[in-house]
Motif scaffolding. Structure first.
Motif, PDB file in Angstrom:
ATOM      1  N   ALA A  66     103.249  12.485 -20.695  1.00 49.74           N
ATOM      2  CA  ALA A  66     101.806  12.403 -20.472  1.00 49.74           C
ATOM      3  C   ALA A  66     101.478  12.590 -19.003  1.00 49.74           C
ATOM      4  N   ALA A  67     102.303  11.997 -18.142  1.00 50.33           N
ATOM      5  CA  ALA A  67     102.078  12.134 -16.699  1.00 50.33           C
ATOM      6  C   ALA A  67     102.208  13.584 -16.260  1.00 50.33           C
ATOM      7  N   ARG A  68     103.235  14.274 -16.762  1.00 49.27           N
ATOM      8  CA  ARG A  68     103.407  15.686 -16.393  1.00 49.27           C
ATOM      9  C   ARG A  68     102.205  16.513 -16.823  1.00 49.27           C
ATOM     10  N   ALA A  69     101.731  16.261 -18.036  1.00 49.78           N
ATOM     11  CA  ALA A  69     100.589  17.028 -18.532  1.00 49.78           C
ATOM     12  C   ALA A  69      99.335  16.744 -17.703  1.00 49.78           C
ATOM     13  N   LEU A  70      99.123  15.487 -17.314  1.00 50.98           N
ATOM     14  CA  LEU A  70      97.967  15.149 -16.482  1.00 50.98           C
ATOM     15  C   LEU A  70      98.039  15.815 -15.115  1.00 50.98           C
ATOM     16  N   VAL A  71      99.212  15.765 -14.504  1.00 51.16           N
ATOM     17  CA  VAL A  71      99.372  16.389 -13.186  1.00 51.16           C
ATOM     18  C   VAL A  71      99.181  17.900 -13.296  1.00 51.16           C
ATOM     19  N   ASP A  72      99.719  18.503 -14.352  1.00 45.65           N
ATOM     20  CA  ASP A  72      99.523  19.940 -14.559  1.00 45.65           C
ATOM     21  C   ASP A  72      98.046  20.263 -14.754  1.00 45.65           C
ATOM     22  N   ALA A  73      97.350  19.431 -15.532  1.00 46.38           N
ATOM     23  CA  ALA A  73      95.924  19.654 -15.752  1.00 46.38           C
ATOM     24  C   ALA A  73      95.151  19.555 -14.448  1.00 46.38           C
ATOM     25  N   ASP A  74      95.502  18.598 -13.612  1.00 49.15           N
ATOM     26  CA  ASP A  74      94.819  18.434 -12.330  1.00 49.15           C
ATOM     27  C   ASP A  74      95.099  19.613 -11.409  1.00 49.15           C
ATOM     28  N   HIS A  75      96.292  20.172 -11.509  1.00 52.40           N
ATOM     29  CA  HIS A  75      96.625  21.334 -10.692  1.00 52.40           C
ATOM     30  C   HIS A  75      95.851  22.568 -11.169  1.00 52.40           C
TER      31      HIS A  75
ATOM     32  N   ARG B  47      99.553   2.289 -16.416  1.00 53.54           N
ATOM     33  CA  ARG B  47     100.003   0.925 -16.675  1.00 53.54           C
ATOM     34  C   ARG B  47     101.528   0.828 -16.732  1.00 53.54           C
ATOM     35  N   GLY B  48     102.202   1.977 -16.801  1.00 53.32           N
ATOM     36  CA  GLY B  48     103.655   1.956 -16.817  1.00 53.32           C
ATOM     37  C   GLY B  48     104.209   1.424 -15.505  1.00 53.32           C
TER      38      GLY B  48
ATOM     39  N   ALA C   6     104.463   8.985  -9.872  1.00 52.74           N
ATOM     40  CA  ALA C   6     103.750   9.167  -8.605  1.00 52.74           C
ATOM     41  C   ALA C   6     102.469   9.966  -8.777  1.00 52.74           C
ATOM     42  N   GLY C   7     102.526  11.064  -9.523  1.00 49.26           N
ATOM     43  CA  GLY C   7     101.347  11.900  -9.680  1.00 49.26           C
ATOM     44  C   GLY C   7     100.211  11.169 -10.352  1.00 49.26           C
ATOM     45  N   VAL C   8     100.511  10.355 -11.370  1.00 46.14           N
ATOM     46  CA  VAL C   8      99.464   9.638 -12.082  1.00 46.14           C
ATOM     47  C   VAL C   8      98.934   8.482 -11.245  1.00 46.14           C
ATOM     48  N   ALA C   9      99.798   7.834 -10.499  1.00 50.51           N
ATOM     49  CA  ALA C   9      99.326   6.776  -9.605  1.00 50.51           C
ATOM     50  C   ALA C   9      98.352   7.345  -8.580  1.00 50.51           C
ATOM     51  N   ARG C  10      98.648   8.543  -8.099  1.00 49.00           N
ATOM     52  CA  ARG C  10      97.727   9.192  -7.167  1.00 49.00           C
ATOM     53  C   ARG C  10      96.397   9.499  -7.859  1.00 49.00           C
TER      54      ARG C  10
ATOM     55  N   VAL D 293      90.496   8.817  -8.911  1.00 49.35           N
ATOM     56  CA  VAL D 293      89.353   8.624  -9.797  1.00 49.35           C
ATOM     57  C   VAL D 293      88.805   7.198  -9.734  1.00 49.35           C
ATOM     58  N   GLY D 294      89.365   6.373  -8.837  1.00 49.27           N
ATOM     59  CA  GLY D 294      88.798   5.053  -8.616  1.00 49.27           C
ATOM     60  C   GLY D 294      89.274   3.979  -9.563  1.00 49.27           C
ATOM     61  N   LEU D 295      90.416   4.208 -10.231  1.00 51.93           N
ATOM     62  CA  LEU D 295      90.967   3.181 -11.106  1.00 51.93           C
ATOM     63  C   LEU D 295      91.857   2.264 -10.295  1.00 51.93           C
ATOM     64  N   THR D 296      91.915   1.011 -10.698  1.00 54.22           N
ATOM     65  CA  THR D 296      92.805   0.057 -10.044  1.00 54.22           C
ATOM     66  C   THR D 296      93.899  -0.317 -11.006  1.00 54.22           C
ATOM     67  N   ARG D 297      95.090  -0.491 -10.492  1.00 50.91           N
ATOM     68  CA  ARG D 297      96.241  -0.854 -11.318  1.00 50.91           C
ATOM     69  C   ARG D 297      96.425  -2.358 -11.316  1.00 50.91           C
TER      70      ARG D 297
END
Length: 433
Positions: free
Chosen positions: A384-393, A414-415, A420-424, A429-433
């Motif tokens: 999921a993280a890879r797909a999100l980072v790819d989508a953002d790119h 939450r993992g 790293a890419g998803v934490a960024r 987007v203003g989310l807090t972990r």
């Protein structure tokens, strides 16, 4: 090799040299060993924690996005201006907009489509109120339907499905008795209903519209939207090239045999078939979403038969329809029925095809966001993280402006540790972990 293609360690080394630091100096400021810095720069040690990347970026006096090779130019959050679109849609009289020639209005509509397809949503939010007023004043059904479709598609992405429904309904009203324009408006109707999790209603809108613009031999058996559908024997397996065994009562052989009754070249123009194929894809996704898996497979099979006959058409209705789009739908249909192996095998195959790179930026970004959801459903946070980072790119606004993307990012972030890419992205987007 461009700076965006460099590994993160090479970027660290480049910025260290720009700041006139030795490896030892950087190590001292980070309170780490010189060996650690050397391994990072050579790629032996991977920087996979966003907190560490932030620390290195702070010492090097650059943004973390610079070390990650990202472009930080796309703002996060829903673009301001949706209320102006709402006001434009609320007008029921003839707007007193400045007169424009049909050629100028067509140019403006074409520019709005390109802005949407390049995923420049903030810019499009600013354009749409004026475009809607101009199109309403011009009384051109074709251009008015297109303007409403653009508005509806954008509003659905921004989480304004109810307002998107109003725009889609206006598009259908503007289409009048023109079956092709009505079919293009039905695409928007289906998108809105799917966004509202109303799959059965979406099927009821999409399939009749598709049947009106496609040859009769390509839609045997779907007159009863919620009843039996086509051949009720076990469907034949589909291979990874998107082909299936279409022998049976729902025979699509007429689509491939130009001598048969289903000769597509003998009926209407190819743009109509692309619209019909798009409606079938939307219907397949709606069927998958409401648990009708066999119907979803049959609909993608029908769409594949149409797609195989219209390569190289003029996409005047902005559908992007073709064999690759059908394959993307098959990925999502497989994921929806829980067949993760088939879904991700198909995904890894289709994104290597030349047709994938030719799809609009918006389409690729939206699909990757759907894939991120699919990975999340099977518990694969890294996928999921890879797909999100790819989508953002590919399309930063798809990830940074859509409420749906924020939900997916929050789940993945939450993992422990978050990739790293998803934490960024969570920070962007203003989310807090």
């Amino acid at each position: 090799m461009t700076s965006d293609d460099l590994p993160i360690g090479r970027r660290v080394a480049r910025w260290r040299v720009r700041r006139s630091m030795t490896q030892q100096m950087l190590a001292d400021r980070l309170r780490r060993s010189k060996s650690w810095v050397d391994k990072v720069e050579r790629g032996v040690r991977v920087l996979d924690r966003y907190s560490v990347i932030q620390e290195v970026a702070h010492v090097l006096r650059v943004d973390p996005e610079v070390l990650l090779g990202q472009q930080p130019g796309t703002p996060a959050g829903t673009p301001a201006g949706v209320d102006d679109i709402r006001a434009a849609l609320a007008r029921y009289g003839i707007p007193q907009a400045p007169a424009h020639s049909p050629e100028e209005l067509r140019r403006q509509v074409g520019y709005a489509w390109l802005t949407y397809q390049h995923a420049h949503y903030g810019q499009l939010v600013r354009l749409l109120p004026g475009l809607l007023a101009t199109a309403q004043a011009a009384r051109s059904p074709e251009l008015l339907v297109q303007a409403y479709r653009i508005a509806s598609s954008l509003l659905v992405k921004l989480g304004e499905a109810d307002l998107g429904w109003l725009a889609a309904d206006r598009a259908m009203a503007a289409a009048g008795g023109n079956p092709v324009l009505a079919a293009t408006a039905a695409i928007s109707i289906g998108q809105v209903l799917r966004a509202q999790d109303r799959g059965h209603l979406a099927l009821a809108a999409l399939l009749p519209a598709a049947n009106r613009v496609l040859p009769p031999s390509s839609h045997n058996g779907d007159q009863e939207v919620c009843g039996t559908f086509g051949d009720q024997t076990s469907p034949k397996p589909l291979d990874h090239r998107g082909r299936g065994d279409h022998r049976g009562r729902g025979d699509l052989r007429g689509l491939g045999d130009h001598r048969g009754r289903g000769d597509l070249r003998g009926r209407g123009g190819r743009p109509e078939w692309a619209v019909g194929g798009t409606l079938l894809v939307q219907a397949a996704l709606a069927a998958a979403g409401c648990g009708e898996r066999r119907r979803a497979d049959e609909l993608t099979g029908r769409a594949a038969g149409i797609a195989g006959q219209i390569r190289g058409y003029d996409d005047q209705h902005r559908t992007s329809f073709g064999p690759v789009v059908v394959e993307l739908a098959r990925v999502l249909v497989a994921a929806s029925r829980g067949d993760a192996i088939e879904a991700f095998q198909r995904h890894s195959t289709v994104v290597r095809r030349e047709g994938w790179r030719r799809l609009p930026t918006e389409y690729r970004g939206a699909y990757l966001l759907d894939v991120a959801q699919a990975y999340l459903q099977v518990g694969d946070l890294r996928g999921a993280a890879r797909a999100l980072v790819d989508a953002d790119h590919v399309a930063p606004a798809e990830v940074r402006c859509r409420p749906l993307a924020r939900t997916v990012i929050a789940e993945v972030a939450r993992g422990h540790p978050a990739p790293a890419g998803v934490a960024r992205l969570a920070t962007v987007v203003g989310l807090t972990r």
